[in-house]
Design a protein around this motif. Structure first.
Motif, PDB file in Angstrom:
ATOM      1  N   LYS A 138       0.974  -1.751  -0.060  1.00 37.50           N
ATOM      2  CA  LYS A 138       0.034   0.110   0.124  1.00 37.50           C
ATOM      3  C   LYS A 138       0.593   1.230   0.094  1.00 37.50           C
ATOM      4  N   TYR A 166       0.267  -3.041  -6.818  1.00 41.66           N
ATOM      5  CA  TYR A 166      -0.032  -2.674  -5.886  1.00 41.66           C
ATOM      6  C   TYR A 166      -1.085  -1.213  -5.342  1.00 41.66           C
ATOM      7  N   THR A 167      -1.386  -1.172  -3.918  1.00 42.07           N
ATOM      8  CA  THR A 167      -2.550  -0.101  -4.201  1.00 42.07           C
ATOM      9  C   THR A 167      -1.677   1.185  -3.801  1.00 42.07           C
ATOM     10  N   THR A 168      -2.868   2.210  -4.475  1.00 39.98           N
ATOM     11  CA  THR A 168      -2.099   3.195  -4.003  1.00 39.98           C
ATOM     12  C   THR A 168      -3.155   3.879  -2.783  1.00 39.98           C
ATOM     13  N   VAL A 169      -2.913   4.574  -1.235  1.00 38.53           N
ATOM     14  CA  VAL A 169      -3.876   4.384  -0.690  1.00 38.53           C
ATOM     15  C   VAL A 169      -3.486   7.014  -0.525  1.00 38.53           C
ATOM     16  N   ILE A 186      -0.301   2.122   5.462  1.00 40.46           N
ATOM     17  CA  ILE A 186       0.533   2.569   4.116  1.00 40.46           C
ATOM     18  C   ILE A 186       1.851   1.879   4.477  1.00 40.46           C
TER      19      ILE A 186
END
Length: 341
Positions: A138, A166-169, A186
């Protein structure tokens, strides 16, 4: 939008004052317009020249009435400019390119820096050693569609990852970003000083990628990446050349002042609340980032081209439109070139 701006000005923006003037009111010499400038995080060191110019009295010396407002996200700040509620934004240059693809003519009139001034921070116990390790993680960004979002995607893609890896936060900045790192919201994230200095000094975070220097930026992005700037609507600039010249005079004078003074002297000129009760840490934050400022306010053409290259890969608005973008309309060196030595 105007109600929101007024609320921001009179509450959270109390640091800068709220004079209630309209853009059409007379300025300090009776003819110049008063100017509202939205800063994408007024206490961020990357945007320090704006507040420092006010603190040094350089706006007033030019006969200008300048009201500095603040909004933590550059993506939100640009919306206020488009709505006509402010006359300028201190934010990342890349917004001018993004907005041109939406039919808006916005141009950087003073370019503060040739590098982003951003760092990629990882948690103290993180196993992330390089962007290749972003897979399954994250990653904190200021907000979706922000400059930090695009830069994060670039770093991941350059390391061979796909967007789904992946993950954007949305992690914001300051205390919200620190909390996100601290509580595991994150695994890594992109931020600036003084947030970076706070994380490193407390041992809560480590710098993975440093884009506060030209060397670090070229290593991470393959070239310069002009970022912090004062950008304005082209129409307003054309209608108020005298006011824009005076803004350029004041800001370039500040950039020169920064280059000839120590971090301790610079920090001492800033509002005490920016140090958040830790003056020594704030001096460190200034020390670590102050080298990013270019000293002359000029845009480097190769840097502008590199920004376009990055955006053409990751900005939904710029993808497929790279050849349609006229970079010459996204910045001007006309005003900073006329600033007296």
């Amino acid at each position: 939008m105007r109600k929101v701006l007024a609320l921001l000005c009179c509450t959270a923006l109390a640091l800068t004052g709220c004079r209630g003037t309209s853009p059409d009111d007379a300025g300090g010499d009776g003819t110049l317009p008063s100017i509202r400038i939205m800063v994408g995080g007024i206490d961020k060191v990357i945007y320090l020249p704006a507040k420092l110019t006010e603190q040094l009295g350089y706006f007033k010396a030019e006969g200008l009435q300048v009201q500095l407002l603040t909004e933590p996200s550059g993506a939100t700040a640009e919306n206020v400019l488009i709505a006509g509620d402010v006359q300028g934004v201190v934010g990342f240059y890349d917004h001018t390119i993004d907005l041109q693809t939406k039919g808006k003519c916005i141009e950087s009139v003073v370019q503060f820096a040739d590098v982003p001034g951003e760092v990629e921070i990882v948690g103290k116990d993180s196993d992330v050693k390089s962007p290749a390790d972003f897979k399954g993680k994250k990653l904190g960004v200021t907000s979706p569609g922000s400059s930090t979002d695009f830069l994060t995607q670039y770093l991941a893609t350059k390391a061979g990852l796909e967007s789904g890896d992946y993950t954007t936060v949305k992690a914001g900045a300051g205390q919200t970003f620190i909390a996100a790192i601290d509580n595991g919201g994150i695994d890594a994230g992109m931020t600036t000083d003084p947030t970076a200095a706070q994380l490193v000094s407390t041992g809560k975070g480590k710098v993975l990628i440093d884009m506060r220097t030209e060397e670090g930026t070229k290593a991470a992005l393959g070239g310069l990446y002009p970022a912090s700037s004062l950008y304005m609507d082209c129409g307003w600039v054309g209608e108020h050349p005298e006011a824009v010249q005076k803004l350029a005079n004041a800001l370039v004078k500040t950039l020169r002042w920064i280059g000839s003074h120590k971090p301790e002297e610079i920090a001492a000129k800033m509002p005490k609340e920016y140090a958040a009760g830790n003056p020594d840490l704030y001096v460190k934050a200034v020390h670590d980032s102050i080298g990013m400022f270019n000293g002359d306010g000029l845009m480097k053409e190769e840097g502008a081209r590199n920004v376009l290259e990055v955006l053409s890969l990751f900005s939904p608005n710029v993808k497929g439109k790279k050849d349609q973008v006229d970079l010459s309309k996204t910045y001007t060196t006309e005003y900073v070139s006329k600033v007296a030595p």
